[in-house]
Design an enzyme around this catalytic site. Structure first.
Site, PDB file in Angstrom:
ATOM      1  N   ALA A  66      38.748   5.598 -51.032  1.00 44.51           N
ATOM      2  CA  ALA A  66      37.448   6.169 -50.676  1.00 44.51           C
ATOM      3  C   ALA A  66      37.121   7.368 -51.552  1.00 44.51           C
ATOM      4  O   ALA A  66      36.014   7.475 -52.095  1.00 44.51           O
ATOM      5  CB  ALA A  66      37.432   6.557 -49.198  1.00 44.51           C
ATOM      6  N   GLY A  67      38.074   8.287 -51.705  1.00 46.49           N
ATOM      7  CA  GLY A  67      37.815   9.496 -52.467  1.00 46.49           C
ATOM      8  C   GLY A  67      37.657   9.246 -53.954  1.00 46.49           C
ATOM      9  O   GLY A  67      36.762   9.805 -54.602  1.00 46.49           O
TER      10      GLY A  67
ATOM     11  N   LEU B 178      40.836  -1.529 -46.953  1.00 47.14           N
ATOM     12  CA  LEU B 178      40.431  -1.404 -48.352  1.00 47.14           C
ATOM     13  C   LEU B 178      38.939  -1.671 -48.495  1.00 47.14           C
ATOM     14  O   LEU B 178      38.256  -1.038 -49.305  1.00 47.14           O
ATOM     15  CB  LEU B 178      41.235  -2.375 -49.218  1.00 47.14           C
ATOM     16  CG  LEU B 178      42.767  -2.281 -49.119  1.00 47.14           C
ATOM     17  CD1 LEU B 178      43.428  -3.229 -50.113  1.00 47.14           C
ATOM     18  CD2 LEU B 178      43.238  -0.858 -49.353  1.00 47.14           C
TER      19      LEU B 178
ATOM     20  N   ARG C 285      46.045  -7.772 -34.828  1.00 46.64           N
ATOM     21  CA  ARG C 285      47.276  -6.984 -34.849  1.00 46.64           C
ATOM     22  C   ARG C 285      47.663  -6.442 -33.480  1.00 46.64           C
ATOM     23  O   ARG C 285      48.845  -6.394 -33.138  1.00 46.64           O
ATOM     24  CB  ARG C 285      47.119  -5.834 -35.844  1.00 46.64           C
ATOM     25  CG  ARG C 285      47.043  -6.294 -37.276  1.00 46.64           C
ATOM     26  CD  ARG C 285      46.734  -5.166 -38.229  1.00 46.64           C
ATOM     27  NE  ARG C 285      46.786  -5.633 -39.611  1.00 46.64           N
ATOM     28  CZ  ARG C 285      46.548  -4.869 -40.659  1.00 46.64           C
ATOM     29  NH1 ARG C 285      46.231  -3.591 -40.487  1.00 46.64           N
ATOM     30  NH2 ARG C 285      46.618  -5.353 -41.882  1.00 46.64           N
TER      31      ARG C 285
END
Length: 663
Positions: free
Chosen positions: A57-58, A468, A344
């Site tokens: 993201a960064g 992601l 999950r």
């Protein structure tokens, strides 16, 4: 709120996201981009942006904002930007390309994500994520990311938990690494052009607010110990999640909550902190010596079959000696429609159930239950590739999963090609994070949060391969289009380092550091962190209860009080000092852990990864209470008093609200 909970929190005014336009959901993002004001190229050169964190993201945000012509300062505590924890993601990235013509679409990805999150995410943000997903793949292919391809040269796909289509793009078992290299290279291009300036080995310790608006950060140079002031027109936090509050997790040991928590203490609401993802495919704990856990990619559930012995007396046998008729492929039995690819949270809970029944595998490990009773349990289930190797051949399995198999063999000393892997759930991802609106802006003007640092997309459970996707969607496509609406109000008044608000922020950081060094107690920082992690795992982990959470809050409060009177921080402030770094992070984890337990206590329902023992169906599935809890819990810092709960109602207009079923 009931009277029995009034000692833990107070309830404030409800909140709402007012940024999403009143349009059909498939028109919303297009309309919003058009409505947002533009910043002409000459003015962009006058505007400064701080981005904290260089994960997917960064790094993607810095690359995109730098390419647009803004002045970007990028901060990260690693020695290289490409060492961010995104590099550890293995399995893949989702996108609604429908290359397999198996019924996928933007709407289906939207639906699967909302359903997978147990209907506790915001519709508008999730649809945008699904809509943008296809652009991400094109971007990454153009950067040279080596996605797996089929024989004909087309990009390959595989499935992940919670879906019945193949939409996950992957690069063997190192997708996160390859995507991060792509984003890193894009950012380094801007470094070379002079639009992005990197600050390695710097840790953000405070956000600077001037008249209630974010205007910079206070950071510590982790090599020299110098406390630095950095000012800008907007601040973006891309600092990941807070899974290390549990001490043992799949996160890198440096991952922490400090940047987000410092913002929270300054007024940024924290959304849904109790929503923690327990990943079902982790190498089991081997002893007290461990400081972190190792994740085996969920992609292994595509071809591996999960089972335990039907009889407890077979649990200590060599699994190869247990005949097929004596094996319980429990996910395939309980959830025939999805089998081993259930979400999950469900796979994790069922693994725990099998072990609680006494049918776990692996060595006996010592445990202490919530009543303080000691016991020995086997905490593991088998993930077996024998059928896949027989069906596809070992060479094909090696091609798809070889690096994961090699990693398992190095850690355990066992050959997974010859004997089944042993796996067990572990803390992995956090769905909670700073509350943000449709623009990804927090409740503090000028402060944005992207990627795992915000709460917005995954509800109570994240589907595999969606992390992601969210990080790159936020960094490449969403933030650059929303932050410009804020920056278009510039140019802003320049703030000097001698401004009273800046001086106060810097002084508070210095005083806190001096406090850590002056306590001179008898316990190490790590001992407090480990004890906090045990409390969190036992009472706010895979199963929570009213009594257990109340006990946990009391234990954490006692531990926090002892920390501030009995911790021993070695070394000095003006040099490299990892003990000091850990102290600040653990102090924040202690406060966060208490809020997580309060959030879990107030939410008297089960949803996704938040499983309350008092709220389950007859067959042990999570039971939501939509009439009471269909909202985002946005917590305001209460100072010395109790935190304040603000509710953002979740109004589902495009998806029917119903109980999840994967059977």
């Amino acid at each position: 709120m009931t009277d029995t909970l009034s000692e833990y929190f107070t309830e404030g005014e409800p909140i709402a996201d007012t940024k999403a336009p009143d349009q059909p959901i498939d028109k919303m993002w297009t309309q919003h981009k058009f409505d947002n004001a533009l910043v002409n190229p000459a003015n962009r050169r006058k505007l400064d942006v701080i981005i904290v964190g260089t994960g997917l993201a960064g790094a993607s945000a810095a690359a995109t904002m730098g390419e647009a012509g803004y002045n970007v300062k990028s901060f990260f505590y690693q020695d290289s930007a490409r060492r961010a924890h995104s590099i550890a993601a293995q399995g893949g990235i989702n996108a609604a390309k429908n290359y397999n013509d198996d019924g996928d679409s933007t709407y289906r990805l939207f639906y699967d994500t909302v359903k997978g999150g147990d209907y506790r995410s915001r519709e508008t943000n999730v649809y945008r994520l699904a809509e943008v997903s296809t652009n991400i793949i094109d971007q990454c292919v153009a950067q040279g990311v080596p996605f797996a391809r089929e024989y004909g040269g087309l990009l390959d796909n595989r499935s992940f938990g919670g879906v019945q289509v193949a939409r996950t793009f992957y690069a063997a078992g190192q997708t996160g690494q390859q995507l991060l290299i792509g984003a890193y290279q894009a950012m380094e291009r801007q470094v070379a052009k002079g639009t992005v300036t990197e600050y390695s080995r710097h840790e953000m310790l405070e956000v600077v607010l001037v008249d209630g608006v974010a205007r910079g950060i206070i950071a510590r140079d982790m090599v020299t110990g110098e406390i630095e002031t950095h000012l800008a027109d907007v601040v973006v936090l891309a600092t990941g999640g807070y899974g290390n509050v549990f001490f043992l997790s799949t996160n890198a040991m440096g991952c922490n909550v400090t940047a987000a928590w410092r913002a929270h203490r300054k007024g940024a609401y924290f959304g849904n902190p109790c929503y923690t993802q327990i990943h079902p495919t982790c190498i089991p704990v081997s002893g007290e010596h461990q400081s972190k856990l190792t994740l085996m990619s969920e992609s292994l559930r595509n071809d591996g079959r999960i089972w335990v012995p039907k009889r407890a007396e077979d649990c200590d046998k060599d699994p190869r000696q247990i005949p097929e008729e004596d094996r319980d492929y429990y996910l395939e039995r309980i959830y025939p429609a999805f089998g081993n690819l259930v979400p999950r949270d469900i796979a994790s809970r069922q693994a725990k159930n099998m072990c609680d029944e006494g049918r776990g595998v692996g060595p006996l490990v010592d445990e202490v239950d919530q009543d303080g009773n000691k016991r020995q349990m086997r905490r593991g289930v088998y993930l077996d590739f024998a059928a896949a190797i027989e069906r596809m051949g070992r060479e094909t399995v090696e091609e798809k999963y070889g690096n994961l198999f090699d990693m398992y063999a190095r850690i355990t000393g066992e050959n997974p090609y010859e004997t089944p892997m042993r796996i067990y759930p572990a803390v992995h991802y956090t769905m909670g994070g700073l509350w943000v609106d449709y623009d990804l802006q927090t409740s503090i003007p000028g402060l944005y949060a992207v990627g795992e640092a915000n709460f917005s997309d995954h509800g109570a459970n994240r589907l595999g391969a969606s992390s992601l996707m969210q990080c790159l969607a936020d960094g490449y496509f969403v933030l650059p289009n929303t932050v410009r609406a804020y920056l278009a109000k510039g140019p802003f008044d320049k703030i000097s380092e001698d401004h009273p608000a800046v001086v106060e922020a810097k002084a508070s950081v210095t005083e806190r550091i001096e406090k850590f060094l002056s306590i001179n107690g008898e316990r190490s920082v790590d001992s407090f962190h480990r004890e906090l992690g045990h409390i969190m795992w036992e009472y706010c982990g895979m199963e929570r209860s009213d009594a257990g959470l109340r006990k946990a809050i009391g234990l954490i409060r006692d531990l926090k009080q002892e920390f501030w009177t009995n911790v021993r921080v070695l070394g000095e402030a003006d040099t490299l000092n990892q003990s000091l770094e850990k102290a600040g992070r653990v102090a924040d984890f202690l406060e966060l852990g208490e809020l997580m337990c309060i959030d879990a206590l107030h939410r008297r329902e089960s949803c996704g990864g938040h499983f309350r023992a008092e709220s389950q169906t007859e067959d042990g599935e999570a039971l939501r209470h939509d009439d009471e809890f269909a909202y985002v819990a946005a917590w305001e810092f209460g100072g010395d008093g109790a935190p304040v709960l603000h509710k953002e109602d979740l109004n589902y207009k495009f998806i029917e609200l119903k109980q999840r079923s994967y059977k």
